[in-house]
Write an enzyme that holds these catalytic residues in place. Structure first.
Site, PDB file in Angstrom:
ATOM      1  N   THR A 117       0.829  -1.211   0.000  1.00 17.81           N
ATOM      2  CA  THR A 117       0.000   0.000   0.000  1.00 17.81           C
ATOM      3  C   THR A 117       0.863   1.261   0.000  1.00 17.81           C
ATOM      4  OG1 THR A 117      -1.486   1.314   1.406  1.00 17.81           O
ATOM      5  CG2 THR A 117      -0.080  -0.227   2.534  1.00 17.81           C
ATOM      6  N   TYR A 141      -1.745   0.265  10.296  1.00 23.85           N
ATOM      7  CA  TYR A 141      -1.927  -0.455   9.032  1.00 23.85           C
ATOM      8  C   TYR A 141      -0.679  -0.336   8.151  1.00 23.85           C
ATOM      9  CZ  TYR A 141      -3.572  -1.337   4.296  1.00 23.85           C
ATOM     10  OH  TYR A 141      -3.691  -1.791   3.008  1.00 23.85           O
TER      11      TYR A 141
HETATM   12  N1  UFG Z   1     -13.333  10.637   2.590  1.00 20.81           N
HETATM   13  C1  UFG Z   1     -14.402  11.439   2.947  1.00 20.81           C
HETATM   14  N2  UFG Z   1     -15.551  10.818   3.321  1.00 20.81           N
HETATM   15  C2  UFG Z   1     -15.696   9.466   3.360  1.00 20.81           C
HETATM   16  C3  UFG Z   1     -14.597   8.664   2.995  1.00 20.81           C
HETATM   17  C4  UFG Z   1     -13.431   9.292   2.616  1.00 20.81           C
HETATM   18  O1  UFG Z   1     -14.308  12.661   2.928  1.00 20.81           O
HETATM   19  O2  UFG Z   1     -16.782   8.971   3.722  1.00 20.81           O
HETATM   20  C5  UFG Z   1     -12.099  11.293   2.151  1.00 20.81           C
HETATM   21  C6  UFG Z   1     -10.924  10.945   3.043  1.00 20.81           C
HETATM   22  O3  UFG Z   1     -10.830  11.816   4.130  1.00 20.81           O
HETATM   23  C7  UFG Z   1      -9.770  11.034   2.051  1.00 20.81           C
HETATM   24  C8  UFG Z   1     -10.383  10.612   0.700  1.00 20.81           C
HETATM   25  O4  UFG Z   1     -11.771  10.786   0.868  1.00 20.81           O
HETATM   26  O5  UFG Z   1      -9.364  12.369   1.945  1.00 20.81           O
HETATM   27  C9  UFG Z   1     -10.100   9.171   0.347  1.00 20.81           C
HETATM   28  O6  UFG Z   1     -10.429   8.351   1.457  1.00 20.81           O
HETATM   29  P1  UFG Z   1     -10.539   6.762   1.377  1.00 20.81           P
HETATM   30  O7  UFG Z   1     -10.931   6.291   2.737  1.00 20.81           O
HETATM   31  O8  UFG Z   1     -11.401   6.360   0.226  1.00 20.81           O
HETATM   32  O9  UFG Z   1      -9.073   6.320   1.002  1.00 20.81           O
HETATM   33  P2  UFG Z   1      -7.697   6.561   1.785  1.00 20.81           P
HETATM   34  O10 UFG Z   1      -6.858   7.399   0.867  1.00 20.81           O
HETATM   35  O11 UFG Z   1      -7.877   7.026   3.168  1.00 20.81           O
HETATM   36  O12 UFG Z   1      -7.193   5.062   1.917  1.00 20.81           O
HETATM   37  C10 UFG Z   1      -6.410   4.453   0.970  1.00 20.81           C
HETATM   38  C11 UFG Z   1      -6.582   2.937   1.077  1.00 20.81           C
HETATM   39  C12 UFG Z   1      -6.089   2.462   2.412  1.00 20.81           C
HETATM   40  C13 UFG Z   1      -4.685   2.961   2.631  1.00 20.81           C
HETATM   41  C14 UFG Z   1      -4.624   4.456   2.510  1.00 20.81           C
HETATM   42  C15 UFG Z   1      -3.216   4.962   2.638  1.00 20.81           C
HETATM   43  O13 UFG Z   1      -7.933   2.586   0.920  1.00 20.81           O
HETATM   44  O14 UFG Z   1      -6.095   1.052   2.417  1.00 20.81           O
HETATM   45  O15 UFG Z   1      -5.089   4.824   1.206  1.00 20.81           O
HETATM   46  O16 UFG Z   1      -3.187   6.348   2.684  1.00 20.81           O
HETATM   47  F1  UFG Z   1      -4.237   2.654   3.867  1.00 20.81           F
END
Ligand code: UFG
Length: 326
Positions: A117, A141
């Site tokens: 990741t 994680y």
């Molecule tokens: N977000 C929202 N509302 C939501 C969900 C997400 O505003 O309901 C925002 C988050 O704050 C973030 C963006 O959308 O800014 C993307 O969020 P995600 O949860 O979809 O994805 P992440 O970038 O947090 O997570 C991904 C992978 C993880 C990994 C991570 C590493 O899904 O497995 O990148 O940074 F750990």
């Protein structure tokens, strides 16, 4: 025909890789304890119900199906859960791989594609991120995934495993025929949550933070279509089967979309504006993450084909409409 043991093959990315393996004539054998995966997503080969931390479960799967290689997805992936339950993550994500590597050694199987990741980078010093960026994960994680990369390098150095560590950015989308897609419970990812809100399921979406130093104040992420990830896994598998000893590559697109851009794309694809409320920043969210693809292009011939944000959302929507009956 190559037989591939796919741990976590009943989950989102794992199931799509099984479908891609079968489409080219290989035989995926899913090994999954169904703690997060779905039995209905196992469609292209047998399911062995088992736990990666159980030597007898693994030995049974290797003895019965005699795989030539392993693709390993089984892991805890929800970043917030890891902060609350670190022992669970270290046990499943790291001790689980120690157990898997020992079983591979007993069975004489060397090739392993590992689902890593971009969380191994934490908050990078510069974007787009190359593989030589410093590794400073900011979550449990991310630290467990980095620990596995180090474990693989140690074991590979004495010839025990040949591995590919694939550092995904934001896996998204769904199989274009709508057959399988993303089904996490609880769902924490942006695109399915935005589609849910657009469809009127589960209330208004929470948008975490509009005060980042980005073009519109919301976080920018590099969304990569799960079918493009599948192509990269097949390419990595072929390299390992033909003798490559170790490789590590980013998988993204090289550019990103902000949360507000994703919400606009959801509206343009579905015709429905997702209702949302602005909430404070979510812990551990970096402002911008995007992948430098130079290395993935060079070693895997990786070229994303379906990863523009509209195609990702169109495919995800096709799947969810059917799954949610909307
Ligand atoms: N977000 C929202 N509302 C939501 C969900 C997400 O505003 O309901 C925002 C988050 O704050 C973030 C963006 O959308 O800014 C993307 O969020 P995600 O949860 O979809 O994805 P992440 O970038 O947090 O997570 C991904 C992978 C993880 C990994 C991570 C590493 O899904 O497995 O990148 O940074 F750990």
């Amino acid at each position: 025909m190559t037989t591939v043991l796919v741990t976590g093959g009943a989950g989102f990315v794992g199931a799509h890789i099984c479908k891609a393996l079968a489409a080219r004539g290989d035989r995926p054998v899913v090994f999954d304890n169904l703690s997060a995966g779905h039995e209905h997503a196992v469609r292209w080969g047998p399911l062995v119900r088992g736990d990666i931390r159980s030597a007898p479960d693994l030995d049974r799967a290797f003895a019965e199906h005699r795989p030539d290689a392993v693709i390993h997805f089984a892991a805890n992936i929800e970043v917030g859960e890891g902060q609350r339950l670190p022992l669970r993550f270290w046990d499943n994500n790291v001790a689980g791989v120690v157990s898997l590597l020992a079983a591979m050694e007993r069975a004489g199987v060397a090739p392993l594609v590992f689902s890593s990741t971009c969380a191994v980078y934490g908050e990078p010093d510069s974007v787009p991120i190359t593989e030589s960026e410093s590794l400073k994960p900011v979550s449990v994680y991310g630290r467990t995934k980095l620990a596995v990369e180090q474990l693989l390098a140690d074991v590979a150095s004495v010839g025990g495993v040949r591995y590919a560590a694939l550092r995904y950015f934001n896996a998204a989308g769904a199989s274009p025929d709508g057959e399988i897609g993303e089904e996490h419970d609880p769902e924490t990812h942006l695109i399915p949550n935005a589609l849910k809100a657009a469809a009127g399921i589960g209330g208004r979406m929470k948008l975490f933070g509009t005060d980042y130093d980005t073009r519109d104040g919301t976080c920018i992420r590099d969304y990569v279509h799960v079918m493009d990830l599948a192509d990269a896994h097949l390419a990595a598998l072929d390299l390992l089967l033909s003798g490559t000893r170790a490789l590590t590559a980013n998988l993204g697109t090289g550019h990103g979309a902000s949360v507000l851009e994703v919400l606009r794309a959801v509206e343009s694809v579905t015709g429905l504006a997702p209702p949302y409320d602005v909430h404070p920043r979510r812990d551990g969210d970096a402002p911008i993450l995007s992948a430098d693809l130079t290395h993935a292009r060079a070693v895997l011939g990786f070229e994303p084909k379906r990863s523009d944000i509209e195609t990702i959302i169109t495919d995800a929507w096709r799947f969810h409409k059917r799954a949610w009956g909307v």
